[in-house]
Write a protein that holds these residues in place. Structure first.
Motif, PDB file in Angstrom:
ATOM      1  N   ILE A   1      -4.081 -81.389  30.403  1.00 28.84           N
ATOM      2  CA  ILE A   1      -4.135 -82.713  29.767  1.00 28.84           C
ATOM      3  C   ILE A   1      -5.033 -83.631  30.581  1.00 28.84           C
ATOM      4  N   ASP A   2      -5.921 -84.344  29.916  1.00 27.33           N
ATOM      5  CA  ASP A   2      -6.721 -85.371  30.613  1.00 27.33           C
ATOM      6  C   ASP A   2      -6.848 -86.587  29.709  1.00 27.33           C
ATOM      7  N   GLU A   3      -6.801 -87.754  30.327  1.00 23.66           N
ATOM      8  CA  GLU A   3      -6.844 -88.968  29.513  1.00 23.66           C
ATOM      9  C   GLU A   3      -8.257 -89.303  29.059  1.00 23.66           C
ATOM     10  N   TYR A   4      -9.238 -88.752  29.727  1.00 23.90           N
ATOM     11  CA  TYR A   4     -10.623 -89.018  29.357  1.00 23.90           C
ATOM     12  C   TYR A   4     -10.976 -88.135  28.153  1.00 23.90           C
ATOM     13  N   PRO A   5     -11.860 -88.620  27.264  1.00 26.64           N
ATOM     14  CA  PRO A   5     -12.178 -87.792  26.088  1.00 26.64           C
ATOM     15  C   PRO A   5     -13.014 -86.546  26.412  1.00 26.64           C
ATOM     16  N   THR A   6     -13.621 -86.503  27.596  1.00 26.29           N
ATOM     17  CA  THR A   6     -14.439 -85.346  27.979  1.00 26.29           C
ATOM     18  C   THR A   6     -13.831 -84.696  29.218  1.00 26.29           C
ATOM     19  N   ALA A   7     -13.773 -83.366  29.246  1.00 24.66           N
ATOM     20  CA  ALA A   7     -13.244 -82.681  30.423  1.00 24.66           C
ATOM     21  C   ALA A   7     -14.307 -82.640  31.518  1.00 24.66           C
ATOM     22  N   GLY A   8     -13.850 -82.570  32.766  1.00 19.17           N
ATOM     23  CA  GLY A   8     -14.790 -82.474  33.892  1.00 19.17           C
ATOM     24  C   GLY A   8     -14.457 -83.417  35.029  1.00 19.17           C
ATOM     25  N   GLY A   9     -13.654 -84.444  34.735  1.00 23.19           N
ATOM     26  CA  GLY A   9     -13.277 -85.399  35.786  1.00 23.19           C
ATOM     27  C   GLY A   9     -14.510 -86.036  36.389  1.00 23.19           C
ATOM     28  N   ARG A  10     -14.488 -86.210  37.698  1.00 22.63           N
ATOM     29  CA  ARG A  10     -15.581 -86.875  38.389  1.00 22.63           C
ATOM     30  C   ARG A  10     -16.849 -86.035  38.465  1.00 22.63           C
ATOM     31  N   LEU A  11     -16.724 -84.755  38.111  1.00 22.25           N
ATOM     32  CA  LEU A  11     -17.921 -83.913  38.113  1.00 22.25           C
ATOM     33  C   LEU A  11     -18.984 -84.494  37.197  1.00 22.25           C
ATOM     34  N   LEU A  12     -18.541 -85.129  36.113  1.00 23.01           N
ATOM     35  CA  LEU A  12     -19.476 -85.556  35.073  1.00 23.01           C
ATOM     36  C   LEU A  12     -20.559 -86.486  35.606  1.00 23.01           C
ATOM     37  N   GLY A  13     -20.228 -87.253  36.645  1.00 21.53           N
ATOM     38  CA  GLY A  13     -21.208 -88.228  37.133  1.00 21.53           C
ATOM     39  C   GLY A  13     -21.952 -87.790  38.384  1.00 21.53           C
ATOM     40  N   GLN A  14     -21.617 -86.603  38.926  1.00 24.98           N
ATOM     41  CA  GLN A  14     -22.157 -86.249  40.243  1.00 24.98           C
ATOM     42  C   GLN A  14     -23.559 -85.665  40.172  1.00 24.98           C
ATOM     43  N   LEU A  15     -24.405 -86.191  41.020  1.00 19.56           N
ATOM     44  CA  LEU A  15     -25.794 -85.746  41.061  1.00 19.56           C
ATOM     45  C   LEU A  15     -26.328 -86.004  42.459  1.00 19.56           C
ATOM     46  N   TYR A  16     -26.515 -84.969  43.226  1.00 19.29           N
ATOM     47  CA  TYR A  16     -27.148 -85.200  44.531  1.00 19.29           C
ATOM     48  C   TYR A  16     -27.736 -83.913  45.081  1.00 19.29           C
ATOM     49  N   GLN A  17     -28.557 -84.087  46.105  1.00 23.96           N
ATOM     50  CA  GLN A  17     -29.177 -82.954  46.762  1.00 23.96           C
ATOM     51  C   GLN A  17     -28.286 -82.503  47.902  1.00 23.96           C
ATOM     52  N   ALA A  18     -27.872 -81.228  47.882  1.00 24.15           N
ATOM     53  CA  ALA A  18     -27.076 -80.696  48.978  1.00 24.15           C
ATOM     54  C   ALA A  18     -27.931 -79.627  49.646  1.00 24.15           C
ATOM     55  N   GLY A  19     -28.467 -79.961  50.799  1.00 26.54           N
ATOM     56  CA  GLY A  19     -29.376 -79.029  51.466  1.00 26.54           C
ATOM     57  C   GLY A  19     -30.609 -78.821  50.606  1.00 26.54           C
ATOM     58  N   ASP A  20     -30.892 -77.555  50.243  1.00 26.05           N
ATOM     59  CA  ASP A  20     -32.117 -77.306  49.490  1.00 26.05           C
ATOM     60  C   ASP A  20     -31.853 -77.134  47.990  1.00 26.05           C
ATOM     61  N   HIS A  21     -30.606 -77.366  47.557  1.00 34.38           N
ATOM     62  CA  HIS A  21     -30.390 -77.263  46.116  1.00 34.38           C
ATOM     63  C   HIS A  21     -29.746 -78.552  45.572  1.00 34.38           C
ATOM     64  N   TRP A  22     -29.791 -78.666  44.252  1.00 33.38           N
ATOM     65  CA  TRP A  22     -29.205 -79.837  43.612  1.00 33.38           C
ATOM     66  C   TRP A  22     -27.794 -79.529  43.161  1.00 33.38           C
ATOM     67  N   TRP A  23     -26.898 -80.465  43.369  1.00 34.37           N
ATOM     68  CA  TRP A  23     -25.547 -80.387  42.835  1.00 34.37           C
ATOM     69  C   TRP A  23     -25.532 -81.237  41.569  1.00 34.37           C
ATOM     70  N   VAL A  24     -25.471 -80.575  40.440  1.00 28.87           N
ATOM     71  CA  VAL A  24     -25.410 -81.304  39.172  1.00 28.87           C
ATOM     72  C   VAL A  24     -24.012 -81.078  38.614  1.00 28.87           C
ATOM     73  N   GLY A  25     -23.149 -82.058  38.842  1.00 27.49           N
ATOM     74  CA  GLY A  25     -21.729 -81.905  38.527  1.00 27.49           C
ATOM     75  C   GLY A  25     -21.494 -81.511  37.080  1.00 27.49           C
ATOM     76  N   ARG A  26     -22.281 -82.101  36.180  1.00 28.66           N
ATOM     77  CA  ARG A  26     -22.075 -81.810  34.760  1.00 28.66           C
ATOM     78  C   ARG A  26     -22.238 -80.314  34.478  1.00 28.66           C
ATOM     79  N   GLN A  27     -23.206 -79.692  35.153  1.00 28.98           N
ATOM     80  CA  GLN A  27     -23.406 -78.254  34.944  1.00 28.98           C
ATOM     81  C   GLN A  27     -22.238 -77.446  35.509  1.00 28.98           C
ATOM     82  N   VAL A  28     -21.714 -77.887  36.654  1.00 21.48           N
ATOM     83  CA  VAL A  28     -20.556 -77.200  37.236  1.00 21.48           C
ATOM     84  C   VAL A  28     -19.382 -77.278  36.255  1.00 21.48           C
TER      85      VAL A  28
END
Ligand SMILES: Cc1cc2nc3c(=O)[nH]c(=O)nc-3n(C[C@H](O)[C@H](O)[C@H](O)COP(=O)(O)OP(=O)(O)OC[C@H]3O[C@@H](n4cnc5c(N)ncnc54)[C@H](O)[C@@H]3O)c2cc1C
Ligand code: FES
Lengths: 406, 99
Positions: free
Chosen positions: A32-59
């Motif tokens: 159960i999640d109160e937000y209409p889209t699943a993913g939690g905080r992943l949905l907004g995450q976008l940053y470079q971790a070392g030599d690759h990109w962390w794109v939360g939405r894709q995770v």
């Protein structure tokens, strides 16, 4: 009453990972999640971790596609869980839909974290938001929060969101400090704010990194930060202005300016205040776990004076002091999404042990997931708050004591 | 607009720090819970979800014991009145306990 084996509250990385692990074994899971889209905080995450990109939405998409292969897992979005009650060795879970409460044999709380507000005069004006809200606007909804803004506070998200706003083409007047608190008013001192600098320094530009050991020493920290140029130093696509405080936010119907003033090495205001034109303000007061459901369900808790570190006591597989109630992710402390996912895996082991009545079962899985948790911590691109490591040690020791006695 | 005196500390109840200070000095609460009941701090529509951390940081002078933390009780999310009514009818809801 709808009946399921496991009810997971929160469809963030922790909850989804646990659901995937359980669903893989044919356990019936409702997330159960109160937000209409699943993913939690992943949905907004976008940053470079070392030599690759962390794109939360894709995770998140990957997790959801894995889950869609397990028919035993159901998602219920747009509904908040409002309470839990233990009954007949299981749980009655109440939600805000007004429908029948759900019955589950075990519950996993993966409710994540909330942002801590910074109250400065004018913070209720339209155009003032938390950094997390700006992150959601820019990265999830692809909407600019404004044309030119300012970030107030040195929460761990300040740099990440400054960088993301920069990528979104939004101009920032920099990252400035909250005003020093006056006579009992809730807030942290400038010194406390500056102390956060020491462990955020690894995010700073390379030339600044050697300074991070100096920033750990109070005397140097004061000298360095108070001596910074008023325009700030270049960090994360913006300017960090450690010796400038935001006194107030101004505007009639919406934000039009921020009032700034210089800070000296003691964290006191000096000189004359001035105005800078901005049309939005992000406050960055840091994050705190949301343990409400665990506390209300009767789990033993660890409390802190300002509520920032309130967490349930927990064991190695996300067990709480209440049988059948498990926890994973940021409800246990503020760390990155990879850590939350490893905690979700561990909680799935705890839950399997509970459901199958095998308290010592799944040893190899538990060991493997514990290693993955350690690994995720070692490679974390961001240490949100170094205080958590010590708190976790204490909380887990308290858990052992409590369950041995209980 | 930007008077420090009108610093809002609870958005839902439109409560200012000024009013909190006045309540503290006039009514001398000895715990955060008392302060909350006097001022309605944290008792608005969001049920403290926004202002709770601010409240937790406020210094209440003269509290005898340090154990003044705020308790959490269900419902943990705002719910419709109708749900409460139904729950009462079915008598599944636990009676509200005092903290
Ligand atoms: C604003 C913000 C920004 C962040 N940005 C980053 C970042 O850039 N990088 C990073 O590494 N980490 C970031 N984090 C930390 C982030 O919390 C972790 O990375 C990770 O997402 C934690 O996973 P989780 O599954 O524990 O919780 P979350 O991802 O927060 O998921 C929890 C879910 O539970 C739901 N929920 C909570 N309570 C209820 C309820 N009662 N009923 C129903 N649903 C409920 C929420 O809607 C949410 O979807 C951020 C956190 C916040 C709050
Ligand atoms: S801000 Fe105080 S109750 Fe909502």
């Amino acid at each position: 009453m709808s009946q399921t084996d496991v009810l997971v509250v929160g469809a963030g990385p922790a909850g989804l990972t646990a659901a995937q692990e359980l669903g893989r074994r044919g356990i019936r899971v409702t997330v159960i999640d109160e937000y209409p889209t699943a993913g939690g905080r992943l949905l907004g995450q976008l940053y470079q971790a070392g030599d690759h990109w962390w794109v939360g939405r894709q995770v998140a998409e990957q997790l959801l596609s894995d889950i869609s292969g397990h028919p035993a897992v159901r998602l219920r979005l747009g509904t908040s869980v409002s309470g839990l009650e233990r009954r007949d060795k299981g749980w009655v879970v109440e939600d805000t839909s007004g429908g029948e409460p759900a019955m589950a044999r075990a519950v996993l709380l993966a409710t994540g974290a909330a942002e801590i507000p910074i109250a400065i005069p004018g913070w209720t004006l339209p155009g003032v938001m938390t950094v997390g809200a700006a992150q959601v606007m820019a990265n999830v909804h692809r909407v600019r929060p404004g044309q030119r803004g300012v970030i107030v506070g040195l929460g761990a998200l300040s740099f990440a969101v400054a960088q993301e706003l920069r990528w979104a083409g939004v101009d920032l007047a920099g990252i400035v400090m909250p005003p020093p608190p006056r006579n009992g008013m809730p807030g942290w001192t400038v010194e406390e704010e500056w102390r956060k600098m020491a462990h955020l320094a690894h995010l700073a530009p390379t030339w600044m990194r050697p300074l991070s050991s100096l920033l750990r020493r109070a005397g140097w920290r004061r000298r360095l930060l108070a001596g910074a140029p008023q325009a700030g130093v270049a960090v994360a696509g913006t300017r960090l202005r450690p010796n400038v405080a935001a006194l107030a936010i101004e505007g009639d119907a919406a934000v039009s300016a921020v009032v700034l003033q210089r800070l000296n090495g003691h964290g006191n205001l000096v000189g004359e205040p001035w105005r800078e034109a901005v049309d939005f303000v992000c406050t960055s007061g840091g994050l705190r776990p949301i343990p409400d459901l665990a506390a209300a369900a009767g789990a033993a808790m660890h409390y802190s004076w300002d509520g920032r570190y309130d967490v349930p006591l927990f064991g190695p597989c996300g067990d709480t002091t209440v049988p059948g109630l498990y926890v994973a992710g940021n409800i246990l402390g503020i760390e990155g999404a990879a850590v939350a996912m490893a905690q979700g895996q561990l909680a799935s082991v705890g839950i399997l042990r509970h459901l199958l009545g095998k308290p010592d079962g799944f040893g190899p899985e538990a060991d493997q997931f514990a290693l993955q948790l350690a690994e995720a911590r070692r490679h974390a691109p961001l240490v949100f708050d170094p205080a958590w490591a010590a708190i976790h040690e204490k909380v887990m020791a308290d858990f052992q004591r409590e369950t041995r006695e209980g | 607009m930007s008077k420090t005196e009108s610093l809002v500390v609870c958005r839902c109840e439109n409560l200012t720090w000024d009013e909190v200070e006045r309540a503290i000095s006039e009514l001398k609460p000895t715990s955060l819970r008392q302060l909350k009941l006097i001022t309605r701090w944290g008792m608005g529509i969001c049920q403290g979800r926004v202002c709770r951390s601010l409240m937790a940081m406020a210094e209440v002078p003269d509290h005898a014991e340090r154990d003044f933390r705020l308790t959490v009780r269900p419902p943990c999310k705002p719910i419709r009145m109708g749900i409460l009514k139904d729950a009462e009818a079915e008598e599944v809801g636990e009676p509200c306990q005092d903290a």
